[in-house]
Write an enzyme that holds these catalytic residues in place. Sequence first.
Site, PDB file in Angstrom:
ATOM      1  N   GLU A  51       0.820  -1.202   0.000  1.00  0.00           N
ATOM      2  CA  GLU A  51       0.000   0.000   0.000  1.00  0.00           C
ATOM      3  C   GLU A  51       0.859   1.259   0.000  1.00  0.00           C
ATOM      4  O   GLU A  51       0.519   2.246  -0.653  1.00  0.00           O
ATOM      5  CB  GLU A  51      -0.945  -0.004   1.205  1.00  0.00           C
ATOM      6  CG  GLU A  51      -2.054  -1.039   1.134  1.00  0.00           C
ATOM      7  CD  GLU A  51      -3.010  -0.812  -0.025  1.00  0.00           C
ATOM      8  OE1 GLU A  51      -3.022   0.297  -0.597  1.00  0.00           O
ATOM      9  OE2 GLU A  51      -3.743  -1.750  -0.376  1.00  0.00           O
ATOM     10  N   TYR A 132      -5.565   6.573   4.845  1.00  0.00           N
ATOM     11  CA  TYR A 132      -5.854   5.550   3.833  1.00  0.00           C
ATOM     12  C   TYR A 132      -5.126   4.248   4.135  1.00  0.00           C
ATOM     13  O   TYR A 132      -5.723   3.162   4.141  1.00  0.00           O
ATOM     14  CB  TYR A 132      -5.476   6.043   2.431  1.00  0.00           C
ATOM     15  CG  TYR A 132      -5.432   4.891   1.465  1.00  0.00           C
ATOM     16  CD1 TYR A 132      -6.610   4.345   0.963  1.00  0.00           C
ATOM     17  CD2 TYR A 132      -4.231   4.285   1.114  1.00  0.00           C
ATOM     18  CE1 TYR A 132      -6.590   3.232   0.129  1.00  0.00           C
ATOM     19  CE2 TYR A 132      -4.201   3.181   0.281  1.00  0.00           C
ATOM     20  CZ  TYR A 132      -5.386   2.666  -0.216  1.00  0.00           C
ATOM     21  OH  TYR A 132      -5.359   1.556  -1.030  1.00  0.00           O
ATOM     22  N   ASP A 150      -9.249   4.913  -2.158  1.00  0.00           N
ATOM     23  CA  ASP A 150      -8.144   5.359  -2.999  1.00  0.00           C
ATOM     24  C   ASP A 150      -8.724   6.002  -4.253  1.00  0.00           C
ATOM     25  O   ASP A 150      -9.936   6.243  -4.342  1.00  0.00           O
ATOM     26  CB  ASP A 150      -7.188   4.199  -3.318  1.00  0.00           C
ATOM     27  CG  ASP A 150      -7.778   3.200  -4.317  1.00  0.00           C
ATOM     28  OD1 ASP A 150      -8.998   3.281  -4.626  1.00  0.00           O
ATOM     29  OD2 ASP A 150      -7.014   2.339  -4.801  1.00  0.00           O
ATOM     30  N   CYS A 202     -14.676   0.471 -14.366  1.00  0.00           N
ATOM     31  CA  CYS A 202     -15.095   1.866 -14.146  1.00  0.00           C
ATOM     32  C   CYS A 202     -13.882   2.778 -14.321  1.00  0.00           C
ATOM     33  O   CYS A 202     -13.451   3.481 -13.410  1.00  0.00           O
ATOM     34  CB  CYS A 202     -15.696   2.004 -12.747  1.00  0.00           C
ATOM     35  SG  CYS A 202     -16.616   3.538 -12.491  1.00  0.00           S
ATOM     36  N   CYS A 209     -19.711   0.187 -18.774  1.00  0.00           N
ATOM     37  CA  CYS A 209     -20.870   0.098 -17.890  1.00  0.00           C
ATOM     38  C   CYS A 209     -21.688  -1.173 -18.108  1.00  0.00           C
ATOM     39  O   CYS A 209     -22.319  -1.687 -17.172  1.00  0.00           O
ATOM     40  CB  CYS A 209     -21.756   1.329 -18.062  1.00  0.00           C
ATOM     41  SG  CYS A 209     -20.947   2.877 -17.589  1.00  0.00           S
ATOM     42  N   CYS A 212     -20.520  -3.817 -15.748  1.00  0.00           N
ATOM     43  CA  CYS A 212     -20.361  -3.437 -14.342  1.00  0.00           C
ATOM     44  C   CYS A 212     -21.413  -4.109 -13.462  1.00  0.00           C
ATOM     45  O   CYS A 212     -22.624  -4.015 -13.746  1.00  0.00           O
ATOM     46  CB  CYS A 212     -20.453  -1.924 -14.197  1.00  0.00           C
ATOM     47  SG  CYS A 212     -20.258  -1.359 -12.487  1.00  0.00           S
ATOM     48  N   CYS A 218     -26.155   2.696 -10.331  1.00  0.00           N
ATOM     49  CA  CYS A 218     -25.286   3.839 -10.611  1.00  0.00           C
ATOM     50  C   CYS A 218     -26.056   5.041 -11.149  1.00  0.00           C
ATOM     51  O   CYS A 218     -26.629   4.990 -12.249  1.00  0.00           O
ATOM     52  CB  CYS A 218     -24.203   3.431 -11.609  1.00  0.00           C
ATOM     53  SG  CYS A 218     -23.014   4.747 -11.957  1.00  0.00           S
TER      54      CYS A 218
END
Length: 353
Positions: A51, A132, A150, A202, A209, A212, A218
């Site tokens: 990370e 984070y 993130d 995305c 889409c 997704c 959405c």
Amino acid sequence: MQASGETVRIGDSGAIPAALLGWYDTNARRLPWRAMPGAPPPEPYRVWLSEVMLQQTTVAAVRAYYAKFLDLWPTVEALAAAEDADVMAAWAGLGYYARARNLLACAREVARRGGFPETEAGLRELPGLGAYTAAAVAAIAFGQRAVVVDANVERVVSRLFAIGEPLPGGRTAIRTATDMITPDARAGDFAQGLMDLGSSICTVRSPRCLLCPLAEHCAARAAGTAEAYPVKAAKKAKPTRTGTAFWIERDGAVFLVQREGKGMLGGMRALPDDGWSARSDGHRTPPTSGEWRAGGTVRHSFTHFDLELQLMVGGHADCASLPPGEFWPVETVEAAGLPTVFAKAARLALAHR
């Protein structure tokens, strides 16, 4: 588009994690620091290291560095015992060098404590470990419920709820929305699922889409405005600074200095320069007397400014009056771990020897 300050409306928030986790169970990316769905969680050291490396950097760029660090320092205790210069050299080229200094400080504190804290609050107490990273380690390594946001998550969630407040101010609403859909169980998988969704489907441009798993939930897709999110404030033009780096060679070795421990490129080996910074141009004064010739110019982009760095090659330089430093064999200068801008200058010097 949701106006600034408007409350985020979630609707059936339980359907979102169910749909995402079902998709993630089948489509999770295989990454060297990740445990696949259903497997025991990865070691916190591996999650934390990845990370930190992934901040402001791509997965493709991190893979080789991650493998190298684990080979050199397979545990947090091994990293804590490493020499600063060795860690900075291993980090060279990955950028944002303050991360490497924070990495060492955190590793040493974790080693002193005897291990990583298991809660988000405890992780936040470690040096250099921000909100984070603490949330990511808590959720992914320890199975705690934590809200992990993130850039990929930011994009997915801003589109899901059409959050129209420009960044960075809009991050408060995005985090609130992410909190509302983060499940109590499998929060780590949920966070990684959002990351994978943002990376593969995305995407910034031309989101797919139709593929997704969250399409029916959405708001931006329903309005046909997915690419408009997240809304970003207009970028300010970056200034261009000028500076000079000096190549001083003697008996097949080049003179290198170690930059001060704090500040830009702190603690790293580098060619001597003329004091350029994000705030000002360099003064062009050589570190010692001698005969100097122009060796060309390299250009490099930092986060807040662009740099035009002129290379000056010294002939008959007065080595007795040089500042503290070391002569490094020219044939192995790539192993010195020079930051990218100085590595560019070194390659330019070698090309004209």
